[in-house]
Design a protein around this motif. Structure first.
Motif, mmCIF file in Angstrom:
data_model
loop_
_atom_site.group_PDB
_atom_site.id
_atom_site.type_symbol
_atom_site.label_atom_id
_atom_site.label_comp_id
_atom_site.label_asym_id
_atom_site.label_seq_id
_atom_site.Cartn_x
_atom_site.Cartn_y
_atom_site.Cartn_z
ATOM 1 N N MET A 1 0.821 -1.194 0.000
ATOM 2 C CA MET A 1 0.000 0.000 0.000
ATOM 3 C C MET A 1 0.866 1.259 0.000
ATOM 4 S SD MET A 1 -3.163 0.900 0.224
ATOM 5 C CE MET A 1 -4.261 2.097 0.815
ATOM 6 N N ASP A 5 1.186 4.084 -2.898
ATOM 7 C CA ASP A 5 0.936 5.501 -2.600
ATOM 8 C C ASP A 5 2.133 6.367 -2.986
ATOM 9 O OD1 ASP A 5 -1.631 5.144 -1.692
ATOM 10 O OD2 ASP A 5 -1.047 4.992 0.422
ATOM 11 N N ARG A 29 -7.361 5.402 -6.975
ATOM 12 C CA ARG A 29 -7.067 5.075 -5.583
ATOM 13 C C ARG A 29 -8.101 4.110 -5.014
ATOM 14 N NH1 ARG A 29 -5.904 10.598 -5.769
ATOM 15 N NH2 ARG A 29 -7.866 11.132 -4.742
ATOM 16 N N ARG A 33 -7.256 0.355 -3.454
ATOM 17 C CA ARG A 33 -7.660 -0.038 -2.105
ATOM 18 C C ARG A 33 -8.621 -1.226 -2.130
ATOM 19 N NH1 ARG A 33 -5.589 4.616 -1.892
ATOM 20 N NH2 ARG A 33 -4.775 5.643 -0.051
ATOM 21 N N SER A 37 -7.769 -4.802 -0.444
ATOM 22 C CA SER A 37 -8.689 -5.365 0.555
ATOM 23 C C SER A 37 -9.059 -6.801 0.201
ATOM 24 C CB SER A 37 -9.955 -4.525 0.652
ATOM 25 O OG SER A 37 -9.658 -3.246 1.125
#
Length: 105
Positions: A1, A5, A29, A33, A37
């Motif tokens: 992650m 980023d 984004r 995510r 997940s």
């Protein structure tokens, strides 16, 4: 992650083979995510299934031992080892009809 980023902050576009390009937009984004997940959930499910399998094996197999079996030093292995000390790996492999990689353990 954090790596993703950092890449997006540097205005580096990420190309996912079966999804296309992910950039530093709200949609990009969100996709990152969401995928992370799902990956985390799948990892947790694999761990859970493994634990359940171990419990089942312990209950139904009196000989169950967790982990890899220990390597046995049998007479064949010792013979290969002794032979390979005085011969090349290739010669030892041919003499015992095994692959050279097996001799190099």
């Amino acid at each position: 992650m954090n790596l993703i980023d950092d890449l997006l902050k540097e205005k580096i576009m990420i190309k996912v083979l079966n999804l296309g390009t992910i950039d530093n937009t709200p949609i990009g984004r969100m996709i990152v995510r969401t995928l992370l997940s799902v990956a985390e959930m799948e990892r947790d499910m694999i761990i859970e299934r493994t634990q359940v399998g171990k419990i089942f094996a312990r209950q139904h197999n009196p000989n169950y031992k967790e982990g890899r079996p220990k390597r046995k030093k049998d007479s064949r292995n010792m013979a290969i080892f002794e032979y390979s000390n005085s011969h090349t790996v290739k010669e030892a492999a041919e003499a015992f009809n095994i692959s050279p990689r097996t001799v190099q353990w």
